[in-house]
Design a protein around this motif. Structure first.
Motif, short mmCIF file in Angstrom:
data_model
loop_
_atom_site.label_atom_id
_atom_site.label_comp_id
_atom_site.label_asym_id
_atom_site.label_seq_id
_atom_site.Cartn_x
_atom_site.Cartn_y
_atom_site.Cartn_z
N GLN A 104 14.46 28.95 -118.75
CA GLN A 104 13.30 28.81 -117.87
C GLN A 104 13.61 29.49 -116.53
OE1 GLN A 104 12.19 24.62 -117.60
NE2 GLN A 104 11.16 24.73 -119.57
N GLU A 126 11.78 21.58 -109.22
CA GLU A 126 13.22 21.84 -109.21
C GLU A 126 13.98 20.92 -110.15
OE1 GLU A 126 16.87 22.44 -105.98
OE2 GLU A 126 14.88 21.85 -105.32
N TRP A 127 14.90 21.53 -110.88
CA TRP A 127 15.80 20.81 -111.79
C TRP A 127 17.13 20.67 -111.09
CZ3 TRP A 127 14.96 20.71 -117.54
CH2 TRP A 127 16.03 20.10 -118.22
N ARG A 151 11.94 28.53 -113.19
CA ARG A 151 12.11 27.21 -112.59
C ARG A 151 13.30 27.22 -111.62
NH1 ARG A 151 11.24 21.69 -114.02
NH2 ARG A 151 10.49 22.17 -116.13
N GLU A 157 6.81 20.31 -113.69
CA GLU A 157 7.23 21.52 -113.00
C GLU A 157 7.98 21.14 -111.72
OE1 GLU A 157 3.80 23.91 -112.28
OE2 GLU A 157 3.39 24.28 -114.41
#
Length: 225
Positions: A95, A76-77, A98, A74
């Motif tokens: 998602q 930040e992307w 996210r 889980e």
């Protein structure tokens, strides 16, 4: 492994494998419509790929949620050199809870990304107009980059966004195994190559960067005369 070839196969895969519900499929359909419209104004993607947009762009991006062989952490992307929003905007659509940061150095692209994120109701997307070199350092849970730079250069530029727990997901072409092979030994990593579901000649570099640094270069000293 069976490659996904048709648009119907791509959409069936999203529903059956990723368990994408109707709401998220509608969001992806809206993204496709926005892409087709914007591509008439600026060349976001090659026109020849639009007839197979679900395979070439949507599932090609969405498969990153499937190929890592582990549950993604889980957090930040970070999508570097996101261009038309692949894979980052697709990940955000799938998602929406996210935080996803989309980074590109081209103003027209970032303006499109922001418009698309707003239209899709993706309020956890952050669009950043910047070169990777100018981004502030900081850890991220996942790092992606779709054919943004050779692996050695990408790792050198982006290691400061990573921790040993960060998962890297890097779609590449046929040269993925070679890029991994020539990555300097000074980088301590657990990278491997996964076969793309959408292109028999493409691979995805997946794994974690445990530490290390780019090899130092030294300048040869010339003789004075």
């Amino acid at each position: 492994m069976n490659l996904l070839v048709t648009e119907a196969e791509a959409q069936d895969w999203l529903r059956s494998v990723l368990q994408v519900d109707d709401a998220r499929m509608d969001r992806l359909s809206n993204l496709v419509a926005l892409l087709l419209e914007e591509n008439e104004r600026q060349n976001l993607v090659a026109r020849g790929t639009l007839a197979h947009v679900w395979v070439r762009h949507i599932v090609d991006s969405a498969q990153l949620l499937h190929v890592s062989r582990e549950t993604l952490p889980e957090g930040e992307w970070l999508d570097l050199g996101t261009g038309a929003g692949f894979p980052g905007l697709v990940i955000a659509a799938l998602q929406p809870e996210r935080p996803v940061t989309l980074v590109d150095s081209r103003r027209l692209r970032t303006e499109w990304l922001q418009r698309a994120a707003d239209a899709l109701g993706l309020d956890r997307v952050s669009v950043v107009l910047s070169r990777v070199e100018d981004l502030p350092s900081g850890p991220h849970a996942v790092i992606s980059a779709r054919a943004f730079a050779p692996l050695d250069k990408l790792v050198t530029l982006s290691a400061r966004f990573s921790t040993p727990d960060t998962v890297w997901l890097l779609p590449k072409g046929a040269g993925a195994p070679h890029e991994l092979q020539v990555l300097p030994d000074s980088w301590n990593h657990l990278f491997h190559v996964e076969q793309s579901l959408t292109d028999e000649n493409a691979g995805i570099i997946v794994g974690r960067l445990l530490g290390g640094s780019a090899p130092r270069t030294t300048k040869a000293k010339g003789k004075r005369t």
